[in-house]
Design a protein around this motif. Structure first.
Motif, PDB file in Angstrom:
ATOM      1  N   TYR A   1       0.837  -1.205   0.000  1.00  0.00           N
ATOM      2  CA  TYR A   1       0.000   0.000   0.000  1.00  0.00           C
ATOM      3  C   TYR A   1       0.864   1.244   0.000  1.00  0.00           C
ATOM      4  O   TYR A   1       0.612   2.199  -0.762  1.00  0.00           O
ATOM      5  CB  TYR A   1      -0.920  -0.026   1.218  1.00  0.00           C
ATOM      6  CG  TYR A   1      -1.655   1.260   1.492  1.00  0.00           C
ATOM      7  CD1 TYR A   1      -2.705   1.677   0.676  1.00  0.00           C
ATOM      8  CD2 TYR A   1      -1.306   2.051   2.580  1.00  0.00           C
ATOM      9  CE1 TYR A   1      -3.387   2.858   0.932  1.00  0.00           C
ATOM     10  CE2 TYR A   1      -1.985   3.236   2.845  1.00  0.00           C
ATOM     11  CZ  TYR A   1      -3.019   3.632   2.022  1.00  0.00           C
ATOM     12  OH  TYR A   1      -3.689   4.800   2.280  1.00  0.00           O
TER      13      TYR A   1
ATOM     14  N   ASP B   1     -10.722  -1.436  -4.091  1.00  0.00           N
ATOM     15  CA  ASP B   1     -10.815  -2.789  -3.541  1.00  0.00           C
ATOM     16  C   ASP B   1      -9.427  -3.400  -3.382  1.00  0.00           C
ATOM     17  O   ASP B   1      -9.128  -4.065  -2.383  1.00  0.00           O
ATOM     18  CB  ASP B   1     -11.668  -3.674  -4.449  1.00  0.00           C
ATOM     19  CG  ASP B   1     -13.150  -3.341  -4.375  1.00  0.00           C
ATOM     20  OD1 ASP B   1     -13.560  -2.646  -3.422  1.00  0.00           O
ATOM     21  OD2 ASP B   1     -13.900  -3.766  -5.288  1.00  0.00           O
TER      22      ASP B   1
ATOM     23  N   CYS C   1      -7.633  -1.560  -0.425  1.00  0.00           N
ATOM     24  CA  CYS C   1      -8.209  -1.962   0.855  1.00  0.00           C
ATOM     25  C   CYS C   1      -7.803  -3.398   1.191  1.00  0.00           C
ATOM     26  O   CYS C   1      -7.590  -3.733   2.366  1.00  0.00           O
ATOM     27  CB  CYS C   1      -9.725  -1.830   0.811  1.00  0.00           C
ATOM     28  SG  CYS C   1     -10.295  -0.112   0.835  1.00  0.00           S
ATOM     29  N   GLY C   2      -7.676  -4.235   0.162  1.00  0.00           N
ATOM     30  CA  GLY C   2      -7.208  -5.599   0.387  1.00  0.00           C
ATOM     31  C   GLY C   2      -5.796  -5.632   0.948  1.00  0.00           C
ATOM     32  O   GLY C   2      -5.467  -6.463   1.803  1.00  0.00           O
TER      33      GLY C   2
ATOM     34  N   HIS D   1      -8.627  -5.754   4.468  1.00  0.00           N
ATOM     35  CA  HIS D   1     -10.076  -5.563   4.552  1.00  0.00           C
ATOM     36  C   HIS D   1     -10.747  -6.810   5.113  1.00  0.00           C
ATOM     37  O   HIS D   1     -10.432  -7.914   4.685  1.00  0.00           O
ATOM     38  CB  HIS D   1     -10.625  -5.253   3.157  1.00  0.00           C
ATOM     39  CG  HIS D   1     -12.059  -4.868   3.149  1.00  0.00           C
ATOM     40  ND1 HIS D   1     -12.496  -3.662   3.625  1.00  0.00           N
ATOM     41  CD2 HIS D   1     -13.162  -5.557   2.745  1.00  0.00           C
ATOM     42  CE1 HIS D   1     -13.819  -3.599   3.501  1.00  0.00           C
ATOM     43  NE2 HIS D   1     -14.238  -4.734   2.967  1.00  0.00           N
ATOM     44  N   PRO D   2     -11.629  -6.678   6.121  1.00  0.00           N
ATOM     45  CA  PRO D   2     -12.213  -5.446   6.660  1.00  0.00           C
ATOM     46  C   PRO D   2     -11.529  -4.920   7.920  1.00  0.00           C
ATOM     47  O   PRO D   2     -12.159  -4.787   8.970  1.00  0.00           O
ATOM     48  CB  PRO D   2     -13.641  -5.882   6.964  1.00  0.00           C
ATOM     49  CG  PRO D   2     -13.481  -7.316   7.417  1.00  0.00           C
ATOM     50  CD  PRO D   2     -12.336  -7.869   6.618  1.00  0.00           C
ATOM     51  N   SER D   3     -10.271  -4.627   7.839  1.00  0.00           N
ATOM     52  CA  SER D   3      -9.547  -4.053   8.968  1.00  0.00           C
ATOM     53  C   SER D   3     -10.006  -2.619   9.217  1.00  0.00           C
ATOM     54  O   SER D   3     -10.653  -1.994   8.370  1.00  0.00           O
ATOM     55  CB  SER D   3      -8.052  -4.054   8.683  1.00  0.00           C
ATOM     56  OG  SER D   3      -7.756  -3.175   7.617  1.00  0.00           O
TER      57      SER D   3
ATOM     58  N   ALA E   1      -8.543  -0.358   6.484  1.00  0.00           N
ATOM     59  CA  ALA E   1      -9.208  -0.482   5.190  1.00  0.00           C
ATOM     60  C   ALA E   1     -10.587   0.167   5.220  1.00  0.00           C
ATOM     61  O   ALA E   1     -10.981   0.863   4.280  1.00  0.00           O
ATOM     62  CB  ALA E   1      -9.329  -1.957   4.804  1.00  0.00           C
ATOM     63  N   LEU E   2     -11.335  -0.054   6.303  1.00  0.00           N
ATOM     64  CA  LEU E   2     -12.661   0.539   6.409  1.00  0.00           C
ATOM     65  C   LEU E   2     -12.580   2.055   6.479  1.00  0.00           C
ATOM     66  O   LEU E   2     -13.430   2.758   5.926  1.00  0.00           O
ATOM     67  CB  LEU E   2     -13.372  -0.015   7.644  1.00  0.00           C
ATOM     68  CG  LEU E   2     -13.763  -1.501   7.561  1.00  0.00           C
ATOM     69  CD1 LEU E   2     -14.296  -1.965   8.908  1.00  0.00           C
ATOM     70  CD2 LEU E   2     -14.790  -1.747   6.459  1.00  0.00           C
TER      71      LEU E   2
ATOM     72  N   LYS F   1     -11.830   3.275   2.829  1.00  0.00           N
ATOM     73  CA  LYS F   1     -12.970   3.107   1.930  1.00  0.00           C
ATOM     74  C   LYS F   1     -14.119   4.032   2.320  1.00  0.00           C
ATOM     75  O   LYS F   1     -14.806   4.587   1.449  1.00  0.00           O
ATOM     76  CB  LYS F   1     -13.434   1.657   1.947  1.00  0.00           C
ATOM     77  CG  LYS F   1     -14.489   1.313   0.888  1.00  0.00           C
ATOM     78  CD  LYS F   1     -13.952   1.530  -0.522  1.00  0.00           C
ATOM     79  CE  LYS F   1     -14.796   0.818  -1.580  1.00  0.00           C
ATOM     80  NZ  LYS F   1     -16.216   1.163  -1.561  1.00  0.00           N
ATOM     81  N   SER F   2     -14.323   4.223   3.614  1.00  0.00           N
ATOM     82  CA  SER F   2     -15.396   5.107   4.066  1.00  0.00           C
ATOM     83  C   SER F   2     -15.181   6.532   3.591  1.00  0.00           C
ATOM     84  O   SER F   2     -16.119   7.196   3.130  1.00  0.00           O
ATOM     85  CB  SER F   2     -15.498   5.068   5.592  1.00  0.00           C
ATOM     86  OG  SER F   2     -16.457   5.982   6.059  1.00  0.00           O
TER      87      SER F   2
END
Length: 267
Positions: free
Chosen positions: A33, A123, A126-127, A131-133, A136-137, A140-141
């Motif tokens: 990332y 996606d 975030c992976g 995700h869904p860490s 990541a949330l 994405k939010s």
């Protein structure tokens, strides 16, 4: 680190660089990332590349100045400025993978296709963060909030997105003598809705007018924001936005409505 993308990528979209493959160092975990973010520093903004601007700004340059512009907001009660800073730093993050895709009339890429490409990029990133860490949330939010354009903060940041482009265009006119950027002003300034950003835009356009006069350039075309429209109130109190962390805010309008009005004005 990743090589600078787009250096020799063919473009199937009329000047918008084709998205390069994701390098191996961007494919695994949090470090991947972080390496992906480096591509925001090297990916150049397509509009300036197409105009032949020398050393054009990167996507990260654009987002970083927007974030610092948020700190100049003169009010304390109408926006969550911390949220605006975060939205500014996330709103174009998908361009690390897909590149800076210009509007459909210039690139041939539809809004739906652009959004699908960017959602795929989000996606993937975030992976990398598991995700869904929580991380990541969070990412994405913020991106989803900006794309939905329902909160006062996301509307304000969209206005900053438009305004920052014009700020940069004036600076390229000033530093590189470029006189071919009129379309950038005509397709952005009339769409700005927030009264504070409109005020900044009026000052910027006054500065631009002066700079053209000082250089003796001809064929100057004035572009100004639409007149201010008072925020709707009930008994003198402005309604809060849908999601603003409890901070009272005013929502000044729909950017879709603003885009339609700008299109009608230019027609």
């Amino acid at each position: 680190m990743s090589p600078a993308p787009f250096a020799s990528s063919p473009s199937p979209t009329q000047g918008t660089p084709a998205a390069p493959p994701v390098p191996d160092d961007c494919k695994q975990g949090t470090l991947g990332y972080f390496h992906t973010l480096e591509r925001l520093k090297t990916n150049k903004r397509t509009g300036w590349v197409n105009q032949g601007i020398h050393q054009p700004e990167s996507v990260m340059d654009h987002m970083g100045r927007m974030a610092l512009m948020c700190l100049a907001f003169p009010e304390t009660q109408t926006l969550d400025i911390g949220k605006c800073v975060l939205l500014s730093m996330v709103h174009d993050i998908a361009e690390a993978d897909v590149g800076d895709i210009t509007p459909e009339h210039a690139s041939g890429v539809s809004k739906a296709t652009k959004l699908a490409l960017e959602e795929k990029a989000m996606d993937r990133m975030c992976g990398l963060l598991g995700h869904p860490s929580i991380a990541a949330l969070r990412l994405k939010s913020l991106w989803d909030e900006y794309e939905a354009r329902e909160t006062a903060e996301s509307k304000f940041v969209k206005d900053l997105d438009l305004y920052e482009l014009c700020q940069q265009a004036v600076e390229y006119e000033n530093t590189q003598g470029c006189q071919t950027l009129q379309e950038f002003f005509e397709t952005t300034i009339p769409r700005i809705l927030h009264p504070v950003v409109k005020g900044w835009a009026r000052e910027l356009m006054a500065e631009r007018r002066t700079l053209w006069a000082q250089r003796g350039w001809i064929s100057y075309k004035e572009v100004l924001p639409a007149p201010d429209v008072p925020a709707p109130t009930t008994n003198g109190v402005a309604p809060p936005s849908k999601a603003s962390n409890g901070i009272p805010v005013r929502v000044y309008g729909s950017h879709e409505e603003g885009e339609a009005a700008a299109a009608a004005t230019q027609a």
